[in-house]
Scaffold this motif. Structure first.
Motif, PDB file in Angstrom:
ATOM      1  N   VAL A  71       0.918  -1.204  -0.038  1.00 14.55           N
ATOM      2  CA  VAL A  71       0.002   0.031   0.098  1.00 14.55           C
ATOM      3  C   VAL A  71       1.050   1.214   0.011  1.00 14.55           C
ATOM      4  O   VAL A  71       2.051   1.395   0.763  1.00 14.55           O
ATOM      5  N   GLU A  72       0.453   2.174  -0.763  1.00 15.39           N
ATOM      6  CA  GLU A  72       1.228   3.450  -0.833  1.00 15.39           C
ATOM      7  C   GLU A  72       1.269   4.256   0.256  1.00 15.39           C
ATOM      8  O   GLU A  72       0.136   4.114   1.023  1.00 15.39           O
ATOM      9  N   SER A  73       2.228   5.024   0.934  1.00 15.12           N
ATOM     10  CA  SER A  73       1.965   5.879   1.807  1.00 15.12           C
ATOM     11  C   SER A  73       1.382   7.165   1.494  1.00 15.12           C
ATOM     12  O   SER A  73       1.123   7.534   0.402  1.00 15.12           O
ATOM     13  N   PRO A  74       0.822   7.917   2.473  1.00 11.23           N
ATOM     14  CA  PRO A  74      -0.045   9.045   2.245  1.00 11.23           C
ATOM     15  C   PRO A  74       1.043  10.179   1.623  1.00 11.23           C
ATOM     16  O   PRO A  74       0.434  10.933   0.792  1.00 11.23           O
ATOM     17  N   ARG A  75       2.209   9.925   1.655  1.00  4.40           N
ATOM     18  CA  ARG A  75       3.261  11.107   1.440  1.00  4.40           C
ATOM     19  C   ARG A  75       3.449  10.628  -0.267  1.00  4.40           C
ATOM     20  O   ARG A  75       3.408  11.578  -1.370  1.00  4.40           O
ATOM     21  N   LEU A  76       3.349   9.495  -0.594  1.00  6.25           N
ATOM     22  CA  LEU A  76       3.383   9.063  -2.093  1.00  6.25           C
ATOM     23  C   LEU A  76       2.118   9.555  -2.800  1.00  6.25           C
ATOM     24  O   LEU A  76       2.250   9.892  -3.999  1.00  6.25           O
ATOM     25  N   ALA A  77       1.053   9.066  -2.141  1.00  7.55           N
ATOM     26  CA  ALA A  77      -0.280   9.615  -2.707  1.00  7.55           C
ATOM     27  C   ALA A  77      -0.447  10.912  -2.664  1.00  7.55           C
ATOM     28  O   ALA A  77      -0.923  11.507  -4.087  1.00  7.55           O
ATOM     29  N   ARG A  78       0.140  11.979  -2.262  1.00  8.24           N
ATOM     30  CA  ARG A  78       0.241  13.458  -2.224  1.00  8.24           C
ATOM     31  C   ARG A  78       1.104  13.582  -3.427  1.00  8.24           C
ATOM     32  O   ARG A  78       0.794  14.595  -4.260  1.00  8.24           O
TER      33      ARG A  78
END
Length: 86
Positions: A71-78
Motif C-alpha cells: 500500500v502506498e504511503s500518504p506522502r506518495l499519494a500526495r
C-alpha cells in the motif's frame, strides 16, 4: 555526506540539487524498496519545476509498490496528485 545532502531541506540549490538527485537515483537503483529516496527525489525535482522528472520518479515508486502489493504511503499519494500520476 550523501545522506545529509539528500535529506537537507534548508536551501539546496542549483548544482547541489542535481548532485542530490544523482545520489538519490543511485540509491534507488541499489535499494529499490526504500520509498523515502523516491519521495525525496520527486520533491526536489518538483521544487526545481521539473514536473516531468518528478512524475517519472513517482511512477517508478508507484509501479514497484503495486507490483509488490504494498500500500502506498500518504506522502506518495500526495506526490501522485501533485505530479498528475494515475
Amino acid at each position: 555526506a550523501a545522506h545529509r545532502i539528500a535529506h537537507d531541506d534548508d536551501g539546496i540549490e542549483g548544482e547541489d540539487v542535481d548532485a542530490a538527485i544523482r545520489l538519490l537515483d543511485r540509491g534507488m537503483e541499489t535499494e529499490p524498496l526504500d520509498e523515502s529516496r523516491y519521495l525525496r527525489c520527486a520533491e526536489l525535482l518538483l521544487g526545481q519545476g521539473r514536473r516531468g522528472g518528478a512524475r517519472a520518479v513517482v511512477e517508478r515508486a508507484s509501479s514497484l509498490r503495486a507490483e509488490l502489493g504494498i500500500v502506498e504511503s500518504p506522502r506518495l499519494a500526495r506526490l501522485r496528485t501533485a505530479t498528475g500520476v494515475g
